[in-house]
Design a protein around this motif. Structure first.
Motif, short mmCIF file in Angstrom:
data_model
loop_
_atom_site.label_atom_id
_atom_site.label_comp_id
_atom_site.label_asym_id
_atom_site.label_seq_id
_atom_site.Cartn_x
_atom_site.Cartn_y
_atom_site.Cartn_z
N GLY A 181 23.20 3.07 -16.36
CA GLY A 181 24.35 2.72 -15.64
C GLY A 181 25.56 2.58 -16.05
N ARG A 182 25.78 2.46 -17.39
CA ARG A 182 27.04 1.99 -17.99
C ARG A 182 27.69 3.23 -18.62
N ARG A 183 29.15 3.03 -18.17
CA ARG A 183 29.96 4.36 -18.40
C ARG A 183 30.40 3.87 -19.87
N THR A 184 30.83 4.96 -20.53
CA THR A 184 31.71 4.65 -21.90
C THR A 184 33.04 4.17 -21.41
N GLN A 185 33.51 3.19 -22.28
CA GLN A 185 34.94 2.84 -22.01
C GLN A 185 36.07 4.01 -22.26
#
Length: 130
Positions: free
Chosen positions: A5-9
């Motif tokens: 669930g984490r997107r790359t910045q």
């Protein structure tokens, strides 16, 4: 959702180092078009396609650099974007104008005549060898 669930910045702008690399790449692509344009008839479809590609590289360079590109004149061109062969051009231009008695219009006419002569010689060469 995959990957936890984490997107790359993602950054809102291009890093300066990437911008410089893109400018050099755009210039290289523009430069790579020159030999093709020299060998093509100016009224051919291919010539116009290559000319549009060159124009696109200039537009791209202006968009990512705040309006500057390697074709900018004088001190407005950042040295890091300017091709090394172009950095010493002012001296060459001064020498050409000096050879024409300081008359800039005469220098431009002489250069245009030279280009015309080279185009004519190239057409003659191609006609003989094709």
């Amino acid at each position: 959702m995959t990957g936890g669930g984490r997107r790359t910045q993602r950054w809102p702008t291009i890093f300066d180092a990437h911008r410089a690399d893109l400018m050099r790449s755009a210039y290289q692509l523009w430069s790579d078009c020159v030999p093709a344009m020299i060998s093509l008839r100016t009224d051919s479809q291919d010539y116009h396609v290559v000319a549009r590609l060159q124009a696109s590289t200039i537009s791209f360079s202006k968009e990512i650099s705040g309006g500057q590109s390697w074709v900018s004149v004088g001190s407005t061109t950042p040295a890091s974007y300017q091709p090394s062969w172009q950095a010493g051009r002012d001296g060459e231009i001064d020498a050409i104008v000096s050879e024409c008695g300081g008359d800039e219009r005469r220098a431009i006419r002489t250069l245009l005549d030279t280009v015309k002569r080279l185009e004519h010689d190239q057409e003659r060469f191609l006609a003989l060898h094709l």
